[in-house]
Design a protein around this motif. Structure first.
Motif, PDB file in Angstrom:
ATOM      1  N   GLN A   1       0.898  -1.299  -0.050  1.00 14.12           N
ATOM      2  CA  GLN A   1       0.125   0.129  -0.085  1.00 14.12           C
ATOM      3  C   GLN A   1       0.859   1.042   0.023  1.00 14.12           C
ATOM      4  O   GLN A   1       2.008   1.258   0.649  1.00 14.12           O
ATOM      5  N   ALA A   2       0.258   2.356  -0.402  1.00 15.73           N
ATOM      6  CA  ALA A   2       1.099   3.675  -0.225  1.00 15.73           C
ATOM      7  C   ALA A   2      -0.044   4.708  -0.494  1.00 15.73           C
ATOM      8  O   ALA A   2      -1.200   4.581  -0.840  1.00 15.73           O
TER       9      ALA A   2
ATOM     10  N   GLN B   1       4.005  15.631 -10.413  1.00 11.84           N
ATOM     11  CA  GLN B   1       4.965  14.579  -9.994  1.00 11.84           C
ATOM     12  C   GLN B   1       4.618  13.675  -9.323  1.00 11.84           C
ATOM     13  O   GLN B   1       5.210  12.444  -9.043  1.00 11.84           O
ATOM     14  N   GLN B   2       3.776  14.153  -8.227  1.00  6.47           N
ATOM     15  CA  GLN B   2       3.237  13.356  -7.056  1.00  6.47           C
ATOM     16  C   GLN B   2       2.454  12.091  -7.856  1.00  6.47           C
ATOM     17  O   GLN B   2       2.031  11.088  -7.570  1.00  6.47           O
ATOM     18  N   GLU B   3       1.386  12.792  -8.726  1.00  2.00           N
ATOM     19  CA  GLU B   3       0.878  11.808  -9.659  1.00  2.00           C
ATOM     20  C   GLU B   3       1.348  10.840 -10.388  1.00  2.00           C
ATOM     21  O   GLU B   3       0.845   9.464 -10.554  1.00  2.00           O
ATOM     22  N   GLN B   4       2.441  10.918 -10.897  1.00  4.49           N
ATOM     23  CA  GLN B   4       3.520  10.307 -11.541  1.00  4.49           C
ATOM     24  C   GLN B   4       3.937   8.876 -10.580  1.00  4.49           C
ATOM     25  O   GLN B   4       3.678   7.713 -10.812  1.00  4.49           O
TER      26      GLN B   4
ATOM     27  N   LEU C   1       3.168   3.393  -8.659  1.00  2.00           N
ATOM     28  CA  LEU C   1       3.118   2.432  -7.577  1.00  2.00           C
ATOM     29  C   LEU C   1       1.948   1.646  -7.789  1.00  2.00           C
ATOM     30  O   LEU C   1       2.130   0.421  -7.677  1.00  2.00           O
ATOM     31  N   ARG C   2       0.831   2.165  -8.299  1.00  2.00           N
ATOM     32  CA  ARG C   2      -0.403   1.487  -8.494  1.00  2.00           C
ATOM     33  C   ARG C   2      -0.134   0.820  -9.691  1.00  2.00           C
ATOM     34  O   ARG C   2      -0.777  -0.462  -9.747  1.00  2.00           O
TER      35      ARG C   2
ATOM     36  N   VAL D   1      -3.009   2.290  -3.634  1.00  2.00           N
ATOM     37  CA  VAL D   1      -2.324   3.634  -3.410  1.00  2.00           C
ATOM     38  C   VAL D   1      -3.600   4.633  -3.424  1.00  2.00           C
ATOM     39  O   VAL D   1      -4.559   4.812  -4.122  1.00  2.00           O
ATOM     40  N   GLU D   2      -3.440   5.641  -2.291  1.00  2.00           N
ATOM     41  CA  GLU D   2      -4.195   6.469  -2.115  1.00  2.00           C
ATOM     42  C   GLU D   2      -3.463   8.133  -2.707  1.00  2.00           C
ATOM     43  O   GLU D   2      -2.310   8.093  -2.112  1.00  2.00           O
TER      44      GLU D   2
END
Length: 366
Positions: free
Chosen positions: A303-304, A319-322, A327-328, A334-335
């Motif tokens: 999980q992340a 960049q956070q969306e990347q 990770l997904r 991922v949340e």
């Protein structure tokens, strides 16, 4: 003296990613809470460029830490449940081996003979500190800012060593804007005549260069929205002004000067240069044949939570969306949390209510 600080020796020699090695090196760290019998409740925090391992206060060191409001009994990172470790980055002068440390081969400070530093080296050193405590797998790895990049390296280089991850205001690679700012910060330090190719001392010290570097940093850590809201065009009172030509006249100038003065002699300039460049060099796409997404897909965790801020110009939200997407794609649940804090990149140190809600909520669900 900081009685809470502990030291983990690194293998000698400790090989560095970009060549060279360190001998007799160590990293500083602090811990809070109790490690469970199963050793399955450890939370590791990797920091931004300048903080020490002193993330919060303890009986051994009651001074407030840099994330005091976030960590402790009953707080978002609850030390009654979690065994919390914060490692000071290799290369930082806050207790870990760095350019200001003595090179055992010469008996003199390393200065610029310190090997080139990569965030992968920071990650490997932190992993050694964790395993030295008998912990094979972290319950959660939390990385903030530069520490978020080190955390990605940690998970990539040490598969299976992390169960869950909280990514805070970071990036899978440095973007041109961030590289440009850090390049200017380094240039300000190197152009200070007192820097003297890294050979400064307390009497001849690059105060001006460090001051400009810090001011540039502070400008990018916050957002234009916050600057407008806090300072507008308010001028200093006459007695507070710098009467020289082009001297300080506005409140925002005085604010930056105060920040710079508190920082200048509290961080080693050469260490700053090394960590700044390490941040520029980090690129997870190196591991994914030139693709950030493919690099992130090599990280396997359960999980992340990925947190970003809409006003962050240094590590922008895309960049956070990347990171979340990568990770997904690798199979993690991922949340993604996009906050609207006006404080920009520094929001994780300031907007404690929103970050506590996100981080505490995630940890409570584990």
């Amino acid at each position: 003296m900081n009685d809470a600080r502990r030291y983990c020796p690194l293998p000698s020699p400790f090989a560095m990613k970009r060549g060279g090695d360190l001998r007799g090196a160590h990293v500083a760290y602090e811990t809070w809470g109790e490690l469970s019998g199963a050793r399955d409740n450890a939370v590791l925090i990797l920091t931004g460029l300048s903080p020490s391992a002193h993330a919060t206060s303890s009986a051994d060191d009651p001074a407030p830490g840099w994330w005091e409001a976030m960590i402790g009994p009953g707080k978002a990172i609850d030390t009654q449940r979690w065994f919390v470790i914060c490692v000071n980055s290799l290369g930082s002068d806050k207790g870990s081996t760095c350019p200001a440390s003595i090179d055992p081969a010469t008996g003199e400070a390393y200065r610029l003979s310190f090997p080139e530093l990569a965030l992968e080296d920071v990650a490997n050193a932190a992993h050694i500190a964790v395993t030295s405590l008998g912990i094979e797998r972290l319950a959660c790895l939390i990385g903030c800012s530069m520490g978020g990049m080190s955390a990605l390296a940690y998970m990539l280089l040490h598969p299976g060593s992390v169960r869950t991850h909280i990514s805070v205001d970071t990036a899978p690679q440095a973007q041109p804007f961030a590289i440009a700012i850090r390049s200017l910060q380094r240039e300000a330090i190197r152009l200070d005549p007192h820097w003297n190719e890294g050979h400064y001392d307390n009497t001849r010290y690059p105060d001006t260069g460090m001051s400009i570097a810090r001011k540039l940093g502070v400008i990018t850590y916050r957002s234009a929205m916050e600057w407008n809201g806090r300072f507008a065009r308010i001028r200093l009172d006459a007695e507070e002004r710098d009467e020289g030509p082009f001297g300080r006249e506005f409140e925002v100038e005085s604010y930056l000067e105060g920040h710079a003065q508190r920082f200048v002699r509290n961080f080693d300039p050469n260490s700053y240069l090394y960590l700044s460049r390490a941040s520029d060099w980090f690129d997870i796409a190196e591991y994914g044949h030139g693709s950030v997404l493919e690099g992130l897909k090599l990280i396997h965790i359960e999980q992340a939570m990925v947190i970003g801020v809409s006003t962050d110009i240094l590590f922008p939200l895309e960049q956070q969306e990347q990171i979340a997407e990568g990770l997904r794609a690798a199979g993690a649940a991922v949340e993604f949390v996009a906050l609207n804090s006006p404080q920009g990149h520094d929001a994780f140190l300031v907007d404690i209510d929103n970050y506590s809600r996100a981080i505490g909520g995630f940890l409570n669900r584990l």
